[in-house]
Design a protein around this motif. Structure first.
Motif, PDB file in Angstrom:
ATOM      1  N   GLU A   1       1.940  -8.413  -6.498  1.00  7.86           N
ATOM      2  CA  GLU A   1       3.076  -8.470  -7.416  1.00  7.86           C
ATOM      3  C   GLU A   1       3.934  -9.721  -7.224  1.00  7.86           C
ATOM      4  O   GLU A   1       4.580 -10.174  -8.156  1.00  7.86           O
ATOM      5  N   LEU A   2       3.952 -10.282  -6.004  1.00  9.56           N
ATOM      6  CA  LEU A   2       4.845 -11.409  -5.746  1.00  9.56           C
ATOM      7  C   LEU A   2       4.136 -12.760  -5.726  1.00  9.56           C
ATOM      8  O   LEU A   2       4.757 -13.788  -5.964  1.00  9.56           O
ATOM      9  N   ARG A   3       2.833 -12.789  -5.446  1.00 13.99           N
ATOM     10  CA  ARG A   3       2.176 -14.082  -5.314  1.00 13.99           C
ATOM     11  C   ARG A   3       2.099 -14.836  -6.644  1.00 13.99           C
ATOM     12  O   ARG A   3       2.200 -16.069  -6.695  1.00 13.99           O
ATOM     13  N   SER A   4       1.890 -14.110  -7.771  1.00 11.33           N
ATOM     14  CA  SER A   4       1.811 -14.781  -9.076  1.00 11.33           C
ATOM     15  C   SER A   4       3.120 -15.471  -9.449  1.00 11.33           C
ATOM     16  O   SER A   4       3.117 -16.658  -9.809  1.00 11.33           O
ATOM     17  N   PRO A   5       4.289 -14.779  -9.393  1.00 13.36           N
ATOM     18  CA  PRO A   5       5.535 -15.508  -9.699  1.00 13.36           C
ATOM     19  C   PRO A   5       5.817 -16.644  -8.710  1.00 13.36           C
ATOM     20  O   PRO A   5       6.383 -17.664  -9.092  1.00 13.36           O
ATOM     21  N   MET A   6       5.422 -16.492  -7.448  1.00 12.98           N
ATOM     22  CA  MET A   6       5.614 -17.592  -6.501  1.00 12.98           C
ATOM     23  C   MET A   6       4.795 -18.820  -6.916  1.00 12.98           C
ATOM     24  O   MET A   6       5.241 -19.962  -6.815  1.00 12.98           O
ATOM     25  N   THR A   7       3.561 -18.591  -7.387  1.00 13.58           N
ATOM     26  CA  THR A   7       2.716 -19.709  -7.843  1.00 13.58           C
ATOM     27  C   THR A   7       3.352 -20.400  -9.049  1.00 13.58           C
ATOM     28  O   THR A   7       3.344 -21.628  -9.169  1.00 13.58           O
TER      29      THR A   7
ATOM     30  N   LEU B   1     -10.806  -2.838   1.628  1.00 14.25           N
ATOM     31  CA  LEU B   1     -11.495  -3.902   0.897  1.00 14.25           C
ATOM     32  C   LEU B   1     -10.556  -4.634  -0.058  1.00 14.25           C
ATOM     33  O   LEU B   1     -10.759  -5.805  -0.356  1.00 14.25           O
ATOM     34  N   ALA B   2      -9.533  -3.955  -0.548  1.00 17.07           N
ATOM     35  CA  ALA B   2      -8.539  -4.641  -1.379  1.00 17.07           C
ATOM     36  C   ALA B   2      -7.783  -5.679  -0.563  1.00 17.07           C
ATOM     37  O   ALA B   2      -7.455  -6.762  -1.047  1.00 17.07           O
ATOM     38  N   ILE B   3      -7.497  -5.356   0.712  1.00 17.16           N
ATOM     39  CA  ILE B   3      -6.841  -6.328   1.590  1.00 17.16           C
ATOM     40  C   ILE B   3      -7.770  -7.513   1.847  1.00 17.16           C
ATOM     41  O   ILE B   3      -7.348  -8.670   1.879  1.00 17.16           O
ATOM     42  N   VAL B   4      -9.080  -7.241   2.023  1.00 19.93           N
ATOM     43  CA  VAL B   4     -10.043  -8.324   2.210  1.00 19.93           C
ATOM     44  C   VAL B   4     -10.011  -9.273   1.009  1.00 19.93           C
ATOM     45  O   VAL B   4      -9.996 -10.502   1.147  1.00 19.93           O
ATOM     46  N   ARG B   5      -9.994  -8.705  -0.200  1.00 21.86           N
ATOM     47  CA  ARG B   5      -9.954  -9.554  -1.395  1.00 21.86           C
ATOM     48  C   ARG B   5      -8.675 -10.392  -1.434  1.00 21.86           C
ATOM     49  O   ARG B   5      -8.719 -11.595  -1.715  1.00 21.86           O
ATOM     50  N   ALA B   6      -7.526  -9.761  -1.142  1.00 15.24           N
ATOM     51  CA  ALA B   6      -6.259 -10.496  -1.185  1.00 15.24           C
ATOM     52  C   ALA B   6      -6.237 -11.622  -0.154  1.00 15.24           C
ATOM     53  O   ALA B   6      -5.760 -12.721  -0.423  1.00 15.24           O
TER      54      ALA B   6
END
Length: 745
Positions: free
Chosen positions: A528-534, A712-717
């Protein structure tokens, strides 16, 4: 649960004695006794019991008076009424006065125990509700603070009147810090004095004459050091801000422009004894930053306006000196004017965009802080839910020396399951909780081989290890809807001879679910936060490259601060994704992660945890692999996640294969690492869900995937943090391959 404080308001002496000696003290409750209205109310207020049991005899009026006074004083402790009065009117009146349960005389120990259990549950529910109300109140306060800061941030970019804006900042500081007075001082560089630019609660006459020297004042200390000052002392202490102006507490925060302190924002209390906190310091620092931006913008505008006026004056003089070339001069004037307006407009747009980006960065940082606080609360909830119930039983010696007939009723009172086996590992005693966990009857378990009571292969492996080395074993089992933690220990004689086995079974279903919630929260925060940070970082780069207009040194400094804040936010997100903090700044910063070494470390870690499955791990690592441009800890966590999934779904005695090779993409070297299992493969329609978050109890489990939660979701992130990606391939009926591609140096 034993240990709660129970206040017994006595009626008849023999009834109270029976209740205390036959029920409360044997069950481990701490008993308080009171008699009469005054003593009862006093102990209810001072001793803070968890439960009140009132013995009401034929004279019901004193009992009702006690209940009425407790209600008036705000006592919310649950009350059980014990009475021989079988009157519906008496019971209804008691319930209206706060009684949560009642028991008629004569009563059995079982009846009063059941009532105590129900009443304590009501008390816990009330306590939880009060906690929720406190949390909601704190959240409402935070929302108000964010709203005020957001409004001030918008005003910085929209309000042109500097005087009005600075007064709004001071008003917000007084409100947020709950102070009596506030003011904003600026440095007069000619006189080296601080003069008041805005104030609230000081009086107009006092504010106009407020000037202090920088050299000999607490305010001047803030200007010289550039650091805030927060002072509060004993109730009778007072501090001088100016001659004749004494306060009991104050907070000074510097206002800085390009690392130069130009003034300060201050709040104080002259009458109230309230002290200021670090949270007040944080809020005032944010407001001081807004004030610095507003003042700097005003100065830049004044400078640009002066330069424009000077240019206009030069142009006018040139017009008068070259009257014969009027047409050419007029055309030149129009061109210069248009260029000036374009420059001013571009500068204003750049400043406005920079300020909006800074406001967004501040809001994003505060949102991240709130989510981290929620994570801590979720972790604390997990630890509380997982806290074991007290066990009032200690077995010593061998099984033959234990009296089963006397021991069985005691074991049945425990919240944990208990299995006791003899030296041939036959079950000789099992309580009702253990039978419920194992889906059987306690009587049917007696006589069975310990190895056959549970079909999980980890159970048999733990028994093997216990018999081999004699050390206590711990293993987690999934039994139907339960997640059970089993502790296995040997029973021995005084000479060390092994005489049997004792197994304690504890329900950790809620603990496991709480841990899943924490993992789920990590992934949610990152996504949720990485996209607005980018987006914020991209806009800042766009402005720094002057793609939308020329910027000055002040704007460049502010934009660089925004980029620094974004890097800090990315570091915080990385810390949320990994159980241990990742050092070294941004992930993927080129720390030279050696693939072969990391693969060996990850395989060794997972094999140590999965020795009971006897799985063989084979490696096919290319010899010319370049180092990875990623953080070593992040890459190791990715590899452990992929290997854990493969080991879970591969049957005992199977093989897990790890391969690594080089691949060039867009002239950039990358390394592809793949982990292949023998779990039967993943259906084609499910391949897209392998690295998504899903719940065991809400969605179907994916066949051929060992992970049952957010692993596995953490692995992807984490792979995306390093600039890579993950994917899944399947060979139906054989196994599946999970791969990750990461950039190399």
């Amino acid at each position: 649960m034993a240990g709660e404080r129970v206040l017994v308001i006595e009626g008849r002496a023999h009834d109270a004695a029976f209740l205390i000696e036959e029920v409360l003290r044997p069950d481990g409750y701490r008993v308080l006794r009171a008699k009469g209205r005054g003593d009862s109310v006093h102990q209810a207020l001072t001793a803070r019991p968890d439960l009140i049991i009132m013995d009401m005899d034929a004279a019901a009026v004193p009992g009702f008076e006690i209940l009425e006074e407790l209600a008036e004083r705000g006592v919310t402790v649950p009350v059980i009424l014990v009475t021989a009065l079988r009157s519906e009117e008496v019971i209804v009146h008691a319930l209206r006065l706060g009684v949560v349960d009642y028991v008629f005389k004569p009563f059995s120990p079982e009846e009063i125990r059941a009532a105590i259990t129900r009443a304590l549950k009501v008390g816990r529910t009330r306590s939880l509700a009060r906690g929720v109300e406190q949390v909601n109140s704190q959240l409402e306060r935070k929302v108000k603070e964010l709203g005020i800061l957001y409004g001030i941030g918008k005003a910085v970019t929209s309000v042109l009147d500097l005087e009005k804006l600075l007064n709004r900042i001071v008003e917000a500081a007084v409100y947020l810090a709950d102070a009596e007075e506030g003011f904003l001082l600026l440095v007069d560089e000619e006189t080296n004095e601080l003069y008041m630019r805005a104030g609230q609660g000081l009086g107009e006459k006092f504010a106009q004459g407020f000037r202090v020297k920088v050299e000999d004042s607490l305010s001047g200390q803030v200007i010289k050091t550039g650091k805030p000052i927060m002072v509060s002392g004993p109730e009778d202490s007072k501090y001088k801000l100016k001659t004749g102006y004494l306060v009991k507490s104050f907070l000074h925060v510097p206002i800085k422009v390009r690392e130069r302190t130009i003034g300060l924002l201050s709040v104080d209390n002259r009458i109230s004894r309230k002290s200021f906190t670090d949270h007040d310091l944080y809020l005032l620092s944010a407001l001081a930053d807004y004030g610095a931006i507003a003042i700097e913008n005003a100065r830049l505008y004044q400078r640009a306006d002066a330069e424009a006026r000077q240019l206009s004056q030069l142009l006018a003089e040139r017009d008068r000196a070259e009257a014969e070339h009027q047409e050419e001069i007029t055309r030149l004037t129009y061109e210069v004017q248009a260029q000036r307006e374009a420059v001013v407009q571009g500068l204003q747009e750049a400043e406005q965009l920079a300020q909006e980006l800074q406001a967004q960065a501040v809001l994003a940082e505060q949102l991240a802080e709130r989510l981290r606080a929620r994570q801590v609360q979720a972790g604390e909830l997990a630890r509380r839910l997982s806290r074991p119930q007290p066990v009032a039983l200690r077995l010593e010696g061998a099984v033959p020396g234990v009296g089963r007939v006397g021991l069985r009723p005691v074991l049945d009172t425990l919240d944990e399951g208990v299995l006791i086996g003899d030296e041939q590992e036959r079950v000789v005693l099992a309580n009702a909780v253990a039978a419920r966990f194992l889906g059987s009857d306690a009587a049917e378990l007696v006589g069975r081989d310990l190895r056959t009571v549970c079909g999980d292969e980890r159970w048999s492996a733990a028994l093997d290890r216990l018999q081999a080395d004699g050390s206590s074993q711990e293993v987690t089992l999934w039994l139907g809807d339960y997640v059970i933690r089993a502790d296995l220990s040997s029973l021995r004689e005084e000479d060390g001879t092994r005489t049997g086995t004792v197994v304690m079974l504890r329900d950790v279903t809620r603990e496991t679910e709480a841990q899943r919630m924490v993992d789920d929260l990590r992934v949610t925060v990152s996504q949720e936060l990485r996209s607005p940070m980018t987006t914020i970082n991209s806009y800042a780069d766009l402005l720094l490259a002057e793609s939308v207009g020329i910027i000055g040194g002040a704007q460049r400094t502010l934009l660089q601060r925004i980029k620094d804040s974004v890097r800090t936010m990315n570091s915080l997100l990385n810390e949320l994704l990994i159980p241990q903090p990742v050092t070294g700044g941004r992930a993927g910063a080129g720390q030279g992660a050696e693939v072969a070494q990391l693969v060996e470390q990850a395989v060794a870690q997972v094999q140590a945890d999965r020795q009971d499955k006897k799985i063989t791990a084979t490696r096919a690592i290319a010899g010319d692999l370049p180092p990875l441009a990623a953080d070593v800890k992040i890459v190791r966590h990715i590899l452990v996640g992929l290997l854990e999934n493969a080991y879970r779904c591969t049957p005992a005695g199977g093989t897990v294969t790890v391969t690594a090779r080089t691949q060039v993409r867009e002239d950039v070297p990358h390394v592809v690492i793949s982990v292949r299992d023998q779990g039967g493969g993943i259906p084609a329609e499910e391949l897209g869900r392998v690295f998504n978050r899903y719940r065991r109890d809400a969605e179907r489990v994916i066949p051929g995937v060992g992970s049952t939660g957010a692993e596995l979701a953490i692995v992807r992130a984490l792979a995306e943090v390093c600039g890579g990606r993950v994917w899944a391939e399947s060979d139906p009926g054989v196994g599946s391959t999970l791969s990750v591609i990461l950039p190399a140096q």
